[in-house]
Design an enzyme around this catalytic site. Structure first.
Site, PDB file in Angstrom:
ATOM      1  N   TRP A 178       0.846  -1.193   0.000  1.00 54.96           N
ATOM      2  CA  TRP A 178       0.000   0.000   0.000  1.00 54.96           C
ATOM      3  C   TRP A 178       0.892   1.258   0.000  1.00 54.96           C
ATOM      4  O   TRP A 178       1.894   1.288   0.706  1.00 54.96           O
ATOM      5  CB  TRP A 178      -0.918  -0.022   1.237  1.00 54.96           C
ATOM      6  CG  TRP A 178      -1.799   1.186   1.348  1.00 54.96           C
ATOM      7  CD1 TRP A 178      -2.857   1.505   0.555  1.00 54.96           C
ATOM      8  CD2 TRP A 178      -1.684   2.232   2.316  1.00 54.96           C
ATOM      9  NE1 TRP A 178      -3.411   2.693   0.960  1.00 54.96           N
ATOM     10  CE2 TRP A 178      -2.708   3.162   2.035  1.00 54.96           C
ATOM     11  CE3 TRP A 178      -0.819   2.492   3.372  1.00 54.96           C
ATOM     12  CZ2 TRP A 178      -2.890   4.327   2.786  1.00 54.96           C
ATOM     13  CZ3 TRP A 178      -1.000   3.639   4.122  1.00 54.96           C
ATOM     14  CH2 TRP A 178      -2.040   4.549   3.827  1.00 54.96           C
ATOM     15  N   ASP A 345     -16.531  10.704  -2.947  1.00 51.16           N
ATOM     16  CA  ASP A 345     -15.916   9.477  -2.435  1.00 51.16           C
ATOM     17  C   ASP A 345     -16.686   8.966  -1.217  1.00 51.16           C
ATOM     18  O   ASP A 345     -17.849   9.336  -0.984  1.00 51.16           O
ATOM     19  CB  ASP A 345     -14.426   9.749  -2.139  1.00 51.16           C
ATOM     20  CG  ASP A 345     -13.556   8.511  -2.279  1.00 51.16           C
ATOM     21  OD1 ASP A 345     -13.539   7.703  -1.332  1.00 51.16           O
ATOM     22  OD2 ASP A 345     -12.921   8.326  -3.332  1.00 51.16           O
ATOM     23  N   ASP A 346     -16.057   8.134  -0.448  1.00 51.25           N
ATOM     24  CA  ASP A 346     -16.615   7.482   0.741  1.00 51.25           C
ATOM     25  C   ASP A 346     -17.325   8.486   1.665  1.00 51.25           C
ATOM     26  O   ASP A 346     -16.901   9.627   1.780  1.00 51.25           O
ATOM     27  CB  ASP A 346     -15.427   6.847   1.488  1.00 51.25           C
ATOM     28  CG  ASP A 346     -15.848   5.769   2.442  1.00 51.25           C
ATOM     29  OD1 ASP A 346     -17.047   5.634   2.699  1.00 51.25           O
ATOM     30  OD2 ASP A 346     -14.957   5.052   2.928  1.00 51.25           O
ATOM     31  N   ARG A 422      -9.715  -2.758   8.913  1.00 49.37           N
ATOM     32  CA  ARG A 422     -10.397  -1.464   8.718  1.00 49.37           C
ATOM     33  C   ARG A 422     -11.849  -1.602   9.188  1.00 49.37           C
ATOM     34  O   ARG A 422     -12.761  -1.078   8.559  1.00 49.37           O
ATOM     35  CB  ARG A 422     -10.345  -1.009   7.265  1.00 49.37           C
ATOM     36  CG  ARG A 422     -10.387   0.500   7.104  1.00 49.37           C
ATOM     37  CD  ARG A 422     -10.654   0.918   5.665  1.00 49.37           C
ATOM     38  NE  ARG A 422     -10.444   2.340   5.498  1.00 49.37           N
ATOM     39  CZ  ARG A 422     -11.067   3.085   4.588  1.00 49.37           C
ATOM     40  NH1 ARG A 422     -11.923   2.553   3.755  1.00 49.37           N
ATOM     41  NH2 ARG A 422     -10.816   4.355   4.495  1.00 49.37           N
ATOM     42  N   ASP A 457     -14.330   0.278  -4.934  1.00 50.59           N
ATOM     43  CA  ASP A 457     -13.196   0.114  -4.029  1.00 50.59           C
ATOM     44  C   ASP A 457     -13.245  -1.251  -3.341  1.00 50.59           C
ATOM     45  O   ASP A 457     -14.282  -1.948  -3.354  1.00 50.59           O
ATOM     46  CB  ASP A 457     -13.262   1.238  -2.978  1.00 50.59           C
ATOM     47  CG  ASP A 457     -11.922   1.570  -2.351  1.00 50.59           C
ATOM     48  OD1 ASP A 457     -10.969   0.791  -2.530  1.00 50.59           O
ATOM     49  OD2 ASP A 457     -11.843   2.618  -1.661  1.00 50.59           O
ATOM     50  N   MET A 458     -12.142  -1.648  -2.744  1.00 55.15           N
ATOM     51  CA  MET A 458     -12.064  -2.899  -1.975  1.00 55.15           C
ATOM     52  C   MET A 458     -10.889  -2.732  -1.008  1.00 55.15           C
ATOM     53  O   MET A 458      -9.740  -2.782  -1.429  1.00 55.15           O
ATOM     54  CB  MET A 458     -11.791  -4.063  -2.919  1.00 55.15           C
ATOM     55  CG  MET A 458     -11.765  -5.389  -2.211  1.00 55.15           C
ATOM     56  SD  MET A 458     -10.862  -6.611  -3.121  1.00 55.15           S
ATOM     57  CE  MET A 458     -11.490  -8.090  -2.380  1.00 55.15           C
ATOM     58  N   ASN A 459     -11.211  -2.511   0.265  1.00 52.40           N
ATOM     59  CA  ASN A 459     -10.169  -2.048   1.169  1.00 52.40           C
ATOM     60  C   ASN A 459      -9.542  -3.083   2.090  1.00 52.40           C
ATOM     61  O   ASN A 459      -8.887  -2.726   3.063  1.00 52.40           O
ATOM     62  CB  ASN A 459     -10.695  -0.869   1.989  1.00 52.40           C
ATOM     63  CG  ASN A 459     -10.665   0.403   1.150  1.00 52.40           C
ATOM     64  OD1 ASN A 459      -9.597   0.832   0.728  1.00 52.40           O
ATOM     65  ND2 ASN A 459     -11.816   0.971   0.887  1.00 52.40           N
ATOM     66  N   CYS A 505     -10.515   0.214  -7.849  1.00 46.90           N
ATOM     67  CA  CYS A 505      -9.662   0.709  -6.780  1.00 46.90           C
ATOM     68  C   CYS A 505      -9.620  -0.374  -5.725  1.00 46.90           C
ATOM     69  O   CYS A 505     -10.601  -1.080  -5.519  1.00 46.90           O
ATOM     70  CB  CYS A 505     -10.279   1.987  -6.214  1.00 46.90           C
ATOM     71  SG  CYS A 505      -9.515   2.586  -4.697  1.00 46.90           S
ATOM     72  N   ASP A 527      -2.877   5.101  -3.421  1.00 54.08           N
ATOM     73  CA  ASP A 527      -3.281   6.186  -2.524  1.00 54.08           C
ATOM     74  C   ASP A 527      -2.144   7.182  -2.334  1.00 54.08           C
ATOM     75  O   ASP A 527      -2.342   8.261  -1.776  1.00 54.08           O
ATOM     76  CB  ASP A 527      -3.679   5.623  -1.150  1.00 54.08           C
ATOM     77  CG  ASP A 527      -5.122   5.133  -1.144  1.00 54.08           C
ATOM     78  OD1 ASP A 527      -5.861   5.447  -2.091  1.00 54.08           O
ATOM     79  OD2 ASP A 527      -5.503   4.439  -0.185  1.00 54.08           O
TER      80      ASP A 527
HETATM   81  C1  DGJ Z   1      -9.255   3.757  -0.404  1.00 55.79           C
HETATM   82  C2  DGJ Z   1      -9.106   4.476  -1.701  1.00 55.79           C
HETATM   83  O1  DGJ Z   1      -7.903   4.161  -2.315  1.00 55.79           O
HETATM   84  C3  DGJ Z   1      -9.221   5.968  -1.424  1.00 55.79           C
HETATM   85  O2  DGJ Z   1      -9.013   6.695  -2.605  1.00 55.79           O
HETATM   86  C4  DGJ Z   1     -10.573   6.263  -0.848  1.00 55.79           C
HETATM   87  O3  DGJ Z   1     -11.564   5.968  -1.793  1.00 55.79           O
HETATM   88  C5  DGJ Z   1     -10.792   5.432   0.418  1.00 55.79           C
HETATM   89  N1  DGJ Z   1     -10.538   4.057   0.201  1.00 55.79           N
HETATM   90  C6  DGJ Z   1     -12.192   5.619   0.932  1.00 55.79           C
HETATM   91  O4  DGJ Z   1     -12.471   4.825   2.004  1.00 55.79           O
END
Ligand code: DGJ
Length: 707
Positions: A178, A345-346, A422, A457-459, A505, A527
């Site tokens: 990351w 965004d979020d 997260r 997105d997928m965090n 993303c 990011d």
């Molecule tokens: C991770 C993304 O890479 C960011 O740009 C943003 O969208 C955040 N998530 C939002 O939670």
């Protein structure tokens, strides 16, 4: 005809513009790799197919060869493409040639070679789709059980690429983490095996499914390069195996780790594509061929044929503090500087005031948006921009109504913790009802609102990959079913809402691969929005992927990454090398900064067709020296643009002379800053000085043919 077959010797020759690929059936019926290199005119130019190396009783009894799609069976000890267990518990597979078919189409010719097991009703259809214009071959396999009892596939790769027997091969690959995605690594290949992989459920930032092999001396302009990439966004592996007989094989596909596919009688399993290419003209040409192939044959049309709009994204400006008023204020500023697509965004939905709650509850937060999204969308449109929105559909916060209602919709095992990362868990997208939920949620969102762009997105990666209520025989299939479900949802959404563009993303660049690119229009590269560190990420990205898909934001000096203030021009020049976005808090930018940004965005619009669609030349690498230089040239060679950016450096050394590429030697070109037109030859051989001295100084030069 681009695919030739010689019946007498059972050999095939696939002909690209500059390359040939050769295959043949040996005396045992095994399909062997014969050649991948510069173009050969005749099938008879291919090497003999029966040239096994015999060594000792410890090696394969049939001799050491380069099997095109090796199955695990007999005395085969290297990486297999296929490993199967039959219903009578036999765990040995022998594939022999059965038949083939060649079809010719306008842009792609296809060869399908069918292999079959010598005893069991197991067939493998090897597909080769040749794109002669780009010297690129797409390969995938369809594994078919024509019997009545199930076969368990324990390894089902897409294919293996081979290089000629030789010494001192070198592997180039991309890895990181990351905020440090797509870093370039180069290692000499020694006997043994090196595996690039993800076992995380998503593509991952730790390794990207792309590789290149050269003979240790290739550079940007010359040298043999074999390269390839996998089109898969879940668990994957690429194994580079160099055996003591100096044969190198690169096998790739869905990871066999924790993998088992229950192949019922009458059913088939299709692997993802493993795409490969070859050039004698170094890493630069390898990238350019691959970029063109992606723009023409991977990215969804018709959106891929357009240029990407200049985007604004609210994340770094407001984080979760998204409100109608706040977004409107940003939208006004964004429109004024020339932004074309405004993305929230979020933070716009459910109780999403932080990352601890709300994921999964995809209804507009009524306090933040008392009248829904419409007033904001109307405002954005009245300002002349299109509207986009962020979602993270495969995830859920335990603190959400969705989770409270369906606690078993996440991957989990009984008697094991449900690990959160997260503060979220991964939805079990293998379940049809979860797929339906995600599709409906997005379909409603897109049907009820005028939305032109989705950032998907997928965090986090997977943990406890259990699916307890599924039949035991298919429980390990989640790794594959999740990705199939994701692709299916995206394909259905695209079919129903064809004007909507998608950005892939994954907490930055953890889902960048040819598989997701078939269904999305761009990716969020990282990011990390710090403009100097970005140069390294972007260079690695460009080895494999084209600039049109590479979303790059200009942020508020990206203080959160590193407190190194950078001039507005530097921040823009760094981001103008891909698809330009703005990711800063515009309400805090000074009038001077806004004015300069307006002018730079206008300039970007005048060159973006060159950057996004043109041939890219990496002239000076950020990994060497004090300056990065990247040039883009239109395919007709009439327009070009050069970016030169100086790094933070010691001793105030000037930037080196820069030698351009890709121009017509005998044409005259007008270059910004240089009064007299100058020939392409002079620009390429004499070079030009960009005269950068100060840390974080930068220049953008436009080069136009004088007719
Ligand atoms: C991770 C993304 O890479 C960011 O740009 C943003 O969208 C955040 N998530 C939002 O939670």
């Amino acid at each position: 005809m681009a695919i030739l077959f010689d019946k007498q010797t059972s050999r095939w020759l696939l002909q690209g513009k500059n390359v040939s690929y050769g295959l043949g059936v040996d005396k045992n019926g095994t399909l062997q790799h014969l050649y991948f290199g510069s173009k050969l005119p005749f099938v008879s130019d291919l090497p003999d197919v029966n040239t096994a190396i015999y060594h000792s009783s410890f090696e394969p009894s049939g001799g050491i060869t380069q099997p095109e799609y090796p199955a695990w069976g007999g005395m085969y000890y290297y990486e297999p493409c296929l490993k199967a267990t039959f219903s009578d518990h036999v765990r040995d597979t022998r594939l022999v040639y059965k038949e083939h078919q060649i079809t010719e189409n306008e842009q792609v010719d296809e060869l399908v070679i069918v292999l079959q097991d010598t005893v069991y009703p197991l067939f493998v259809h090897l597909h080769y789709r040749l794109f002669p214009e780009h010297d690129v071959i797409e390969r995938y396999a369809v594994i078919e059980n024509t019997g009545t009892t199930p076969i368990t596939l324990e390894q089902a790769l897409s294919g293996s690429w081979h290089t000629p027997r030789g010494d001192r091969y070198r592997l180039t690959h991309l890895g990181g983490k990351w905020i440090e995605e797509t870093q370039i690594y180069q290692d000499e290949i020694t006997p043994g095996k090196k595996t690039l992989e993800s076992r995380r459920g998503n593509t991952g930032a730790q390794a990207n499914p792309w590789f290149a092999i050269d003979r240790g001396t290739a550079d940007e302009d010359q040298g043999e390069v074999w390269f390839g990439a996998l089109g898969w966004s879940g668990n994957w592996k690429i194994t580079v195996e160099y055996n003591p007989f100096k044969l190198l094989q690169v096998s790739g596909g869905i990871h066999d780790f924790d993998f088992a596919w229950h192949l019922e009688g009458g059913k088939s399993f299709q692997t993802p594509a493993f795409v490969g290419g070859y050039t004698r003209l170094g890493f630069g040409q390898a990238s350019r061929n691959f970029h063109d192939y992606q723009r023409n044959h991977v990215l969804p049309k018709p959106i891929a044929e357009q240029v990407r709009p200049v985007l604004y994204n609210s994340w770094e400006a407001t984080y979760f503090d998204v409100t109608e008023q706040g977004q409107m204020a940003l939208a006004e500023r964004a429109a004024a500087i020339g932004v074309e697509l405004f993305v929230v965004d979020d933070g716009w939905f459910g109780e999403r005031h932080h990352d601890r709650a709300g994921l999964g509850d995809w209804t507009v937060n009524p306090v933040k948006f008392p009248n829904g999204l419409k007033p904001l969308i109307d405002k954005v449109e009245s300002l002349g921009m299109r509207f986009g929105i962020w979602v993270e559909p495969e995830m859920v916060n335990p603190d959400s109504d969705l989770y409270r209602k369906n606690p078993d919709w996440i991957y989990h095992f009984p008697n094991r913790p449900r690990t959160e990362s997260r503060n979220q868990c991964v939805l079990n997208v293998s379940k049809p009802e979860v797929q339906e939920f995600i599709f409906k949620m997005l379909d409603d969102l897109l049907s009820e609102n005028n939305i032109d762009f989705i950032k998907w997105d997928m965090n986090r990666s997977f943990s406890e990959p259990g699916w307890p209520d599924a039949p035991q025989a298919i429980q390990k299939e989640i790794w594959v079913r999740h990705v199939q479900g994701l692709y299916d949802i995206l394909a259905r959404l695209r079919a129903k809402h064809p004007k909507v563009a998608f950005e892939s993303c994954s907490g930055g660049g953890a889902r960048i691969d040819l598989g997701i690119m078939r269904l999305t229009d761009e990716v969020w590269t990282s990011d990390n929005t710090e403009p100097y560190e970005r140069l390294f990420i972007q260079e690695g990205y460009s080895l494999a992927y084209n600039a049109q898909t590479m979303m790059c934001w200009v942020a508020d000096s990206a203080k959160w990454v590193k407190n190194r203030p950078a001039p507005v021009a530097y921040r823009f020049h760094s981001s103008m090398m891909g698809s330009l976005g703005i990711g800063g808090n515009l309400t805090q930018w000074s009038e001077e900064e806004l004015a300069e940004s307006t002018q730079l965005i206008e300039e970007y619009k005048s060159i973006r067709h060159i950057v996004q669609k043109g041939n890219q030349y990496r002239l000076l690498s950020p990994r060497k020296g004090n300056t990065t230089a990247v040039q883009y040239v239109t395919h007709d060679q009439s327009e070009s643009v050069l970016f030169a950016l100086m790094h933070p450096q010691k001793f105030q050394n000037p930037s080196p002379r820069i030698y351009l590429r890709g121009l017509k030697s005998d044409s005259l070109y007008k270059v910004t800053d240089i009064e007299e037109p100058i020939s392409g030859s002079a620009l390429m051989n004499r070079g030009i000085d960009v005269n950068l001295h100060a840390d974080l100084a930068s220049k953008l030069l436009k080069i136009r043919e004088v007719k």
